[in-house]
Scaffold this motif. Structure first.
Motif, PDB file in Angstrom:
ATOM      1  N   PRO A   1      -7.521   4.855   4.321  1.00 40.83           N
ATOM      2  CA  PRO A   1      -8.132   4.726   2.993  1.00 40.83           C
ATOM      3  C   PRO A   1      -8.599   6.046   2.386  1.00 40.83           C
ATOM      4  N   THR A   2      -9.082   6.984   3.222  1.00 40.02           N
ATOM      5  CA  THR A   2      -9.563   8.257   2.690  1.00 40.02           C
ATOM      6  C   THR A   2      -8.439   9.166   2.225  1.00 40.02           C
ATOM      7  N   ARG A   3      -7.201   8.873   2.624  1.00 34.55           N
ATOM      8  CA  ARG A   3      -6.057   9.710   2.226  1.00 34.55           C
ATOM      9  C   ARG A   3      -5.113   8.968   1.282  1.00 34.55           C
ATOM     10  N   ARG A   4      -5.531   7.772   0.831  1.00 36.97           N
ATOM     11  CA  ARG A   4      -4.605   6.905   0.095  1.00 36.97           C
ATOM     12  C   ARG A   4      -4.177   7.484  -1.252  1.00 36.97           C
ATOM     13  N   ALA A   5      -5.134   7.915  -2.081  1.00 34.72           N
ATOM     14  CA  ALA A   5      -4.785   8.455  -3.395  1.00 34.72           C
ATOM     15  C   ALA A   5      -3.894   9.688  -3.256  1.00 34.72           C
ATOM     16  N   GLU A   6      -4.231  10.546  -2.296  1.00 30.04           N
ATOM     17  CA  GLU A   6      -3.422  11.734  -2.038  1.00 30.04           C
ATOM     18  C   GLU A   6      -2.035  11.347  -1.534  1.00 30.04           C
ATOM     19  N   GLY A   7      -1.999  10.354  -0.633  1.00 34.53           N
ATOM     20  CA  GLY A   7      -0.720   9.908  -0.075  1.00 34.53           C
ATOM     21  C   GLY A   7       0.194   9.306  -1.120  1.00 34.53           C
ATOM     22  N   ILE A   8      -0.389   8.587  -2.100  1.00 30.79           N
ATOM     23  CA  ILE A   8       0.418   8.018  -3.180  1.00 30.79           C
ATOM     24  C   ILE A   8       1.113   9.130  -3.959  1.00 30.79           C
ATOM     25  N   GLY A   9       0.369  10.215  -4.206  1.00 31.72           N
ATOM     26  CA  GLY A   9       0.956  11.346  -4.925  1.00 31.72           C
ATOM     27  C   GLY A   9       2.104  11.972  -4.166  1.00 31.72           C
ATOM     28  N   TYR A  10       1.916  12.191  -2.864  1.00 35.21           N
ATOM     29  CA  TYR A  10       2.988  12.785  -2.066  1.00 35.21           C
ATOM     30  C   TYR A  10       4.165  11.830  -1.887  1.00 35.21           C
ATOM     31  N   TYR A  11       3.871  10.530  -1.823  1.00 34.28           N
ATOM     32  CA  TYR A  11       4.948   9.536  -1.710  1.00 34.28           C
ATOM     33  C   TYR A  11       5.882   9.631  -2.913  1.00 34.28           C
ATOM     34  N   GLY A  12       5.284   9.850  -4.078  1.00 32.31           N
ATOM     35  CA  GLY A  12       6.105   9.994  -5.281  1.00 32.31           C
ATOM     36  C   GLY A  12       7.023  11.191  -5.253  1.00 32.31           C
TER      37      GLY A  12
END
Length: 400
Positions: free
Chosen positions: A137-148
């Protein structure tokens, strides 16, 4: 205090093995997709003699079925084992590439293309939802960006590779086979996923519209439709426009390369601010930059406008899209992640489909310049709606 928060965020691993796998598999989905997208209008024109309006109708079928399936995909990935839903939809997506080779008429091609949209819609929803699941959860917003970035890199490389192959062998069948092989590799990668068992939505729970569409995200969805409309016009007709109006025969790959460079750069910069919770700020900056890019493309009918707009639009969309995806997720409860993802993608599909249809019709009757001015006007409408209403709507209704 800020340093302590930053340290705490980085204790959790972002690039874990499952996240890497779904990242690579998503790259394969979009790389195989982008191998064909820029050249399909030329293929339909040269092989079947289709005019601009017919090309728009045939290609919009793909978006239509993706649009229809995605709300159900969100429900399925929330209600059943996500790995099973992902593998089945990915396998069908892969197999239908062979249908392009077998199609010997415009009607058969249109049928295959239309059918192909369903597994594309289902596999992108399920793959992105699994990616969110395997992130802390603490890396989710960042992970969404990198996933893109997996989409962006595929968008950068795919058209360039496709144009190089076609320029060398002048064979569309080789491109169809290559798309099949690439997607098969992605399927194999996802087959190795090791996911923890999760509690799914109880079947006894009352089925309502909110299980298929995230109703609280309606205003963000309308904005996304406007942005996707503009992208649908440009992405579909860029190759024919460049060839017929500007005499650019090999520049489509460079257009998508510059677009993706802008996407990648803005995501790398924007991921830090997303991690800090500046979601609305990221989205506002992104939509403002992107609309300038569409204005440049519509106003400057030369190489500077053609390539410069690509970079500007990429910079804007790279800020905008992960911020909007985070908005949808933050408007949803934990058992609606699939629904939130599908709503975002449904909005994008509606916009792209409308852009393809309207762009083809306007280009046929009024020319390409009118089509691109239409794209700018619709994008501007979305920017006004977001700045005037949608961002405050998100702040009032966010769950987390």
């Amino acid at each position: 205090m800020e340093k302590e928060v930053e340290t705490e965020l980085h204790k959790e691993k972002l690039w874990n093995s499952n996240y890497l796998k779904v990242w690579c598999a998503n790259f394969m989905i979009f790389f195989s997709f982008m191998l064909l997208t820029p050249l399909l209008p030329l293929y339909l024109s040269e092989t079947f003699g289709a005019d601009k309006q017919m090309i728009g109708i045939v290609l919009s079928g793909y978006t239509l079925t993706a649009l229809i399936i995605r709300p159900f995909s969100g429900y399925l990935v929330d209600s059943f084992p996500r790995r099973v839903v992902l593998l089945v939809s990915y396998a069908i997506f892969c197999a239908l590439f062979l249908g392009y080779i077998a199609a010997g008429s415009l009607v058969l091609f249109a049928i295959v293309r239309t059918l192909h949209g369903a597994p594309f819609g289902a596999s992108t929803v399920s793959n992105s939802t699994v990616a969110i699941d395997v992130l802390h959860p603490t890396r989710r917003a960042e992970g969404i960006g990198y996933y893109g970035l997996s989409n962006n890199i595929a968008t950068a490389i795919g058209p360039t590779v496709a144009l190089m192959i076609y320029g060398t062998c002048q064979s569309y069948d080789i491109l169809f086979w290559m798309a099949f092989i690439v997607s098969a590799i992605g399927l194999g990668i996802n087959w190795t996923l090791d996911l923890k068992k999760r509690e799914t939505v109880k079947v006894s729970r009352k089925i309502s519209l909110d299980r298929f569409i995230l109703l609280k995200g309606w205003s963000q969805g309308i904005c996304m439709i406007c942005y996707a409309f503009s992208y649908g016009v440009l992405a579909t007709y860029i190759a024919i426009y460049g060839k017929n109006e500007l005499g650019i025969t090999g520049g489509t790959g460079m257009f998508f390369m510059l677009l993706s460079i802008g996407l990648i750069l803005s995501r790398l910069v924007g991921n830090r601010t997303l991690r800090e919770g500046k979601i609305v700020e990221n989205a506002s900056i992104g939509v403002a930059i992107a609309v300038i890019g569409y204005l440049v493309f519509a106003a400057l009918h030369n190489h500077w406008g053609y390539y410069g707009a690509a970079l500007i639009i990429g910079l804007g969309n790279g800020h905008m899209f992960p911020a909007f995806q985070t908005m949808f997720l933050n408007l949803a409860s934990n058992d609606q992640r699939g629904t939130a993802n599908s709503t975002l993608l449904v909005s994008w599909d509606i916009g792209v489909g409308l852009g393809i249809l309207a762009g083809g019709s306007v280009a046929e009757h009024l020319g390409y310049y009118a089509a691109f001015w239409t794209a700018f006007a619709v994008n501007l409408l979305g920017v006004i709606l977001f700045l005037a209403y949608s961002r405050q709507h998100f702040i009032r209704n966010r769950v987390r």
